[in-house]
Design an enzyme around this catalytic site. Sequence first.
Site, short mmCIF file in Angstrom:
data_model
loop_
_atom_site.label_atom_id
_atom_site.label_comp_id
_atom_site.label_asym_id
_atom_site.label_seq_id
_atom_site.Cartn_x
_atom_site.Cartn_y
_atom_site.Cartn_z
N HIS A 25 0.84 -1.20 0.00
CA HIS A 25 0.00 0.00 0.00
C HIS A 25 0.87 1.25 0.00
CE1 HIS A 25 -3.56 2.42 1.56
NE2 HIS A 25 -2.53 3.20 1.87
N GLU A 26 1.82 1.30 0.94
CA GLU A 26 2.67 2.48 1.04
C GLU A 26 3.65 2.57 -0.13
OE1 GLU A 26 1.83 4.63 3.01
OE2 GLU A 26 0.54 3.48 4.34
N HIS A 69 1.94 4.36 -2.98
CA HIS A 69 2.00 5.81 -2.81
C HIS A 69 3.36 6.34 -3.23
CE1 HIS A 69 -1.80 6.33 -0.81
NE2 HIS A 69 -1.48 5.64 0.26
#
Length: 262
Positions: free
Chosen positions: A63-64, A67
Amino acid sequence: MTVTQIRRPAGRRGDCGISPIFLGIVAVAAVSGWAVWDGFADRRGLAVFLFVVATWVVTLCLHEYAHARVAHHSGDITIGEKGYLTLNPLKYTHALLSIVLPVVFVIMGGIGLPGGAVFIERGRIRGRWRHSLISAAGPLVNVACAILLMLPFMLGVADKWPYDFQYALAFLAMLQITASILNLLPVPGLDGYGIVEPWLSYETRRQVEPFAQFGLLAVFGVLWIPSVNVKFFDFIDTVTEWFQVPNGYVDAGYTLFRFWNN
Protein backbone atom coordinates in the site's frame (compact mmCIF):
# COMPACT_ATOMS: atom_id res chain seq x y z
CA MET A 1 -1.90 6.87 4.03
CA THR A 2 0.21 9.78 2.80
CA VAL A 3 1.62 12.80 4.59
CA THR A 4 2.69 16.08 3.03
CA GLN A 5 6.09 17.38 4.01
CA ILE A 6 7.68 20.80 3.46
CA ARG A 7 9.91 20.86 0.41
CA ARG A 8 13.61 20.36 0.99
CA PRO A 9 16.62 19.92 -1.30
CA ALA A 10 16.78 16.73 -3.29
CA GLY A 11 19.13 14.02 -2.16
CA ARG A 12 20.34 10.80 -3.66
CA ARG A 13 17.93 8.50 -5.49
CA GLY A 14 19.28 5.22 -4.17
CA ASP A 15 18.06 2.79 -1.59
CA CYS A 16 15.51 1.21 -3.92
CA GLY A 17 16.34 -2.49 -3.51
CA ILE A 18 13.91 -4.78 -1.70
CA SER A 19 14.57 -4.76 2.03
CA PRO A 20 15.62 -7.99 3.78
CA ILE A 21 13.07 -7.08 6.47
CA PHE A 22 10.27 -7.18 3.90
CA LEU A 23 11.58 -10.46 2.49
CA GLY A 24 11.62 -11.83 6.03
CA ILE A 25 7.98 -10.89 6.52
CA VAL A 26 7.11 -12.54 3.20
CA ALA A 27 8.95 -15.67 4.37
CA VAL A 28 6.93 -15.73 7.61
CA ALA A 29 3.73 -15.39 5.57
CA ALA A 30 4.79 -18.23 3.26
CA VAL A 31 5.86 -20.62 6.03
CA SER A 32 2.83 -19.94 8.21
CA GLY A 33 0.59 -20.21 5.14
CA TRP A 34 2.07 -23.64 4.47
CA ALA A 35 1.45 -24.58 8.10
CA VAL A 36 -2.20 -23.55 7.76
CA TRP A 37 -2.50 -25.51 4.52
CA ASP A 38 -0.82 -28.59 5.99
CA GLY A 39 -3.13 -28.50 9.01
CA PHE A 40 -1.00 -28.35 12.12
CA ALA A 41 -3.79 -29.57 14.39
CA ASP A 42 -2.09 -28.61 17.65
CA ARG A 43 -1.14 -25.11 16.48
CA ARG A 44 -3.76 -24.33 13.86
CA GLY A 45 -4.88 -21.08 15.50
CA LEU A 46 -1.32 -19.83 15.94
CA ALA A 47 -0.53 -20.69 12.33
CA VAL A 48 -3.56 -18.73 11.12
CA PHE A 49 -2.58 -15.80 13.37
CA LEU A 50 0.96 -15.65 11.97
CA PHE A 51 -0.28 -16.09 8.39
CA VAL A 52 -2.86 -13.33 8.68
CA VAL A 53 -0.57 -10.87 10.49
CA ALA A 54 2.40 -11.42 8.17
CA THR A 55 0.25 -11.20 5.03
CA TRP A 56 -1.52 -8.12 6.38
CA VAL A 57 1.83 -6.39 7.00
CA VAL A 58 2.96 -7.33 3.48
CA THR A 59 -0.11 -5.62 2.03
CA LEU A 60 0.51 -2.58 4.24
CA CYS A 61 3.98 -2.36 2.73
CA LEU A 62 2.58 -2.69 -0.79
CA HIS A 63 0.00 0.00 0.00
CA GLU A 64 2.67 2.48 1.04
CA TYR A 65 4.97 1.41 -1.79
CA ALA A 66 2.24 2.31 -4.27
CA HIS A 67 2.00 5.81 -2.81
CA ALA A 68 5.77 6.18 -2.95
CA ARG A 69 6.21 4.77 -6.45
CA VAL A 70 3.55 7.03 -7.98
CA ALA A 71 4.98 10.04 -6.12
CA HIS A 72 8.47 9.16 -7.36
CA HIS A 73 7.31 9.11 -10.97
CA SER A 74 5.25 12.27 -10.42
CA GLY A 75 8.22 14.40 -9.46
CA ASP A 76 9.24 13.73 -5.85
CA ILE A 77 12.78 12.49 -6.46
CA THR A 78 13.51 12.28 -2.71
CA ILE A 79 11.39 9.14 -2.34
CA GLY A 80 14.28 6.76 -2.99
CA GLU A 81 16.49 8.58 -0.50
CA LYS A 82 13.90 8.04 2.24
CA GLY A 83 13.88 4.31 1.62
CA TYR A 84 10.19 4.10 0.72
CA LEU A 85 10.91 2.05 -2.39
CA THR A 86 12.54 -0.73 -0.35
CA LEU A 87 9.21 -1.99 1.03
CA ASN A 88 10.73 -1.76 4.52
CA PRO A 89 7.92 -0.92 7.01
CA LEU A 90 10.48 0.51 9.44
CA LYS A 91 11.16 3.32 6.96
CA TYR A 92 7.69 4.78 7.50
CA THR A 93 7.03 7.70 9.81
CA HIS A 94 6.64 5.59 12.94
CA ALA A 95 7.06 1.87 13.50
CA LEU A 96 4.21 1.85 16.02
CA LEU A 97 1.77 3.36 13.51
CA SER A 98 3.19 1.31 10.65
CA ILE A 99 2.89 -2.17 12.15
CA VAL A 100 1.67 -2.39 15.73
CA LEU A 101 -1.44 -0.19 15.52
CA PRO A 102 -2.95 -1.87 12.42
CA VAL A 103 -2.41 -5.30 14.00
CA VAL A 104 -4.05 -4.08 17.22
CA PHE A 105 -7.06 -2.88 15.19
CA VAL A 106 -7.35 -6.34 13.64
CA ILE A 107 -7.12 -8.09 17.02
CA MET A 108 -9.59 -5.76 18.72
CA GLY A 109 -12.28 -5.63 16.10
CA GLY A 110 -11.30 -7.55 13.00
CA ILE A 111 -11.02 -4.29 11.07
CA GLY A 112 -8.35 -3.45 8.53
CA LEU A 113 -7.34 0.15 9.05
CA PRO A 114 -4.42 1.96 7.38
CA GLY A 115 -1.10 1.97 9.14
CA GLY A 116 2.19 3.77 8.48
CA ALA A 117 2.52 6.85 6.35
CA VAL A 118 5.05 8.04 3.81
CA PHE A 119 6.12 11.67 3.58
CA ILE A 120 5.41 13.08 0.13
CA GLU A 121 7.01 16.40 -0.77
CA ARG A 122 3.98 17.78 -2.56
CA GLY A 123 5.79 20.95 -3.56
CA ARG A 124 7.77 18.95 -6.10
CA ILE A 125 4.64 17.65 -7.83
CA ARG A 126 2.66 19.58 -10.41
CA GLY A 127 -0.93 18.92 -11.40
CA ARG A 128 -3.97 18.13 -9.29
CA TRP A 129 -4.53 14.81 -11.03
CA ARG A 130 -1.07 13.62 -10.00
CA HIS A 131 -1.72 14.53 -6.37
CA SER A 132 -5.02 12.66 -6.44
CA LEU A 133 -3.45 9.62 -8.09
CA ILE A 134 -0.73 9.46 -5.43
CA SER A 135 -3.40 9.29 -2.72
CA ALA A 136 -5.51 6.78 -4.65
CA ALA A 137 -2.63 4.39 -5.37
CA GLY A 138 -2.58 2.87 -1.88
CA PRO A 139 -6.29 2.01 -1.56
CA LEU A 140 -6.25 0.61 -5.09
CA VAL A 141 -3.66 -1.91 -3.89
CA ASN A 142 -6.07 -2.99 -1.14
CA VAL A 143 -8.88 -3.32 -3.68
CA ALA A 144 -6.66 -5.48 -5.90
CA CYS A 145 -5.60 -7.65 -2.94
CA ALA A 146 -9.22 -8.12 -1.87
CA ILE A 147 -10.21 -9.26 -5.35
CA LEU A 148 -7.24 -11.63 -5.63
CA LEU A 149 -8.06 -13.19 -2.26
CA MET A 150 -11.72 -13.72 -3.20
CA LEU A 151 -11.22 -14.91 -6.79
CA PRO A 152 -10.47 -18.52 -5.75
CA PHE A 153 -13.91 -18.63 -4.12
CA MET A 154 -15.63 -17.07 -7.11
CA LEU A 155 -13.91 -19.43 -9.53
CA GLY A 156 -14.65 -22.47 -7.38
CA VAL A 157 -10.97 -23.30 -6.98
CA ALA A 158 -10.93 -22.83 -3.20
CA ASP A 159 -13.50 -25.60 -2.70
CA LYS A 160 -10.70 -28.17 -2.93
CA TRP A 161 -8.43 -26.38 -0.45
CA PRO A 162 -8.16 -27.13 3.30
CA TYR A 163 -10.90 -25.43 5.29
CA ASP A 164 -8.56 -23.58 7.64
CA PHE A 165 -6.77 -22.05 4.65
CA GLN A 166 -10.10 -20.99 3.16
CA TYR A 167 -11.10 -19.42 6.48
CA ALA A 168 -7.82 -17.50 6.67
CA LEU A 169 -8.17 -16.23 3.08
CA ALA A 170 -11.76 -15.13 3.72
CA PHE A 171 -10.70 -13.21 6.83
CA LEU A 172 -7.78 -11.60 4.97
CA ALA A 173 -10.13 -10.61 2.16
CA MET A 174 -12.43 -8.96 4.67
CA LEU A 175 -9.51 -6.97 6.07
CA GLN A 176 -8.62 -5.76 2.59
CA ILE A 177 -12.23 -4.76 1.91
CA THR A 178 -12.47 -2.78 5.14
CA ALA A 179 -9.10 -1.14 4.47
CA SER A 180 -10.25 -0.17 0.95
CA ILE A 181 -13.55 1.31 2.10
CA LEU A 182 -12.25 3.13 5.16
CA ASN A 183 -9.19 4.48 3.38
CA LEU A 184 -11.35 5.92 0.61
CA LEU A 185 -13.54 7.87 3.01
CA PRO A 186 -13.09 11.64 2.44
CA VAL A 187 -11.96 12.09 6.04
CA PRO A 188 -8.94 14.31 6.78
CA GLY A 189 -5.89 12.17 7.37
CA LEU A 190 -7.09 9.33 5.14
CA ASP A 191 -6.36 8.73 1.47
CA GLY A 192 -9.92 9.50 0.42
CA TYR A 193 -9.47 13.06 1.59
CA GLY A 194 -6.09 13.17 -0.13
CA ILE A 195 -7.83 12.35 -3.41
CA VAL A 196 -10.25 15.29 -3.18
CA GLU A 197 -7.97 17.74 -1.35
CA PRO A 198 -6.22 19.08 -4.49
CA TRP A 199 -9.61 20.15 -5.82
CA LEU A 200 -10.58 22.13 -2.73
CA SER A 201 -9.99 25.83 -2.22
CA TYR A 202 -6.96 26.99 -0.25
CA GLU A 203 -9.20 28.35 2.51
CA THR A 204 -11.01 25.02 2.90
CA ARG A 205 -7.76 23.10 3.10
CA ARG A 206 -6.44 25.48 5.75
CA GLN A 207 -9.56 25.03 7.86
CA VAL A 208 -9.52 21.23 7.59
CA GLU A 209 -5.79 20.71 8.11
CA PRO A 210 -5.81 20.78 11.97
CA PHE A 211 -8.27 17.86 12.05
CA ALA A 212 -6.14 15.52 9.90
CA GLN A 213 -4.34 14.03 12.90
CA PHE A 214 -7.65 12.95 14.44
CA GLY A 215 -9.29 11.51 11.32
CA LEU A 216 -8.21 7.89 11.80
CA LEU A 217 -9.19 7.84 15.47
CA ALA A 218 -12.54 9.44 14.65
CA VAL A 219 -13.31 6.73 12.08
CA PHE A 220 -12.37 3.99 14.51
CA GLY A 221 -14.52 5.61 17.20
CA VAL A 222 -17.54 5.82 14.93
CA LEU A 223 -17.16 2.15 14.04
CA TRP A 224 -17.57 1.31 17.72
CA ILE A 225 -21.13 2.68 17.62
CA PRO A 226 -23.22 -0.54 17.51
CA SER A 227 -25.69 0.59 14.83
CA VAL A 228 -22.88 1.84 12.56
CA ASN A 229 -20.84 -1.29 13.16
CA VAL A 230 -23.74 -3.56 12.20
CA LYS A 231 -24.50 -1.66 8.97
CA PHE A 232 -20.81 -1.55 8.06
CA PHE A 233 -20.26 -5.27 8.43
CA ASP A 234 -23.57 -6.01 6.71
CA PHE A 235 -22.16 -4.21 3.70
CA ILE A 236 -18.90 -6.16 3.98
CA ASP A 237 -20.93 -9.38 4.00
CA THR A 238 -22.70 -8.22 0.85
CA VAL A 239 -19.38 -7.65 -0.91
CA THR A 240 -18.03 -11.07 0.06
CA GLU A 241 -21.27 -12.67 -1.12
CA TRP A 242 -20.76 -11.05 -4.53
CA PHE A 243 -17.55 -13.04 -4.77
CA GLN A 244 -19.23 -16.20 -3.45
CA VAL A 245 -17.25 -16.38 -0.24
CA PRO A 246 -19.35 -18.81 1.86
CA ASN A 247 -21.25 -17.35 4.79
CA GLY A 248 -19.44 -17.84 8.05
CA TYR A 249 -15.98 -18.30 6.56
CA VAL A 250 -14.86 -14.82 7.62
CA ASP A 251 -16.10 -15.40 11.16
CA ALA A 252 -14.40 -18.80 11.23
CA GLY A 253 -11.15 -17.19 10.14
CA TYR A 254 -11.43 -14.52 12.80
CA THR A 255 -12.14 -17.15 15.45
CA LEU A 256 -9.03 -19.12 14.46
CA PHE A 257 -7.03 -15.90 14.33
CA ARG A 258 -7.85 -15.18 17.96
CA PHE A 259 -6.25 -18.46 19.01
CA TRP A 260 -5.84 -17.36 22.62
CA ASN A 261 -9.63 -17.58 23.04
CA ASN A 262 -9.84 -21.12 21.67
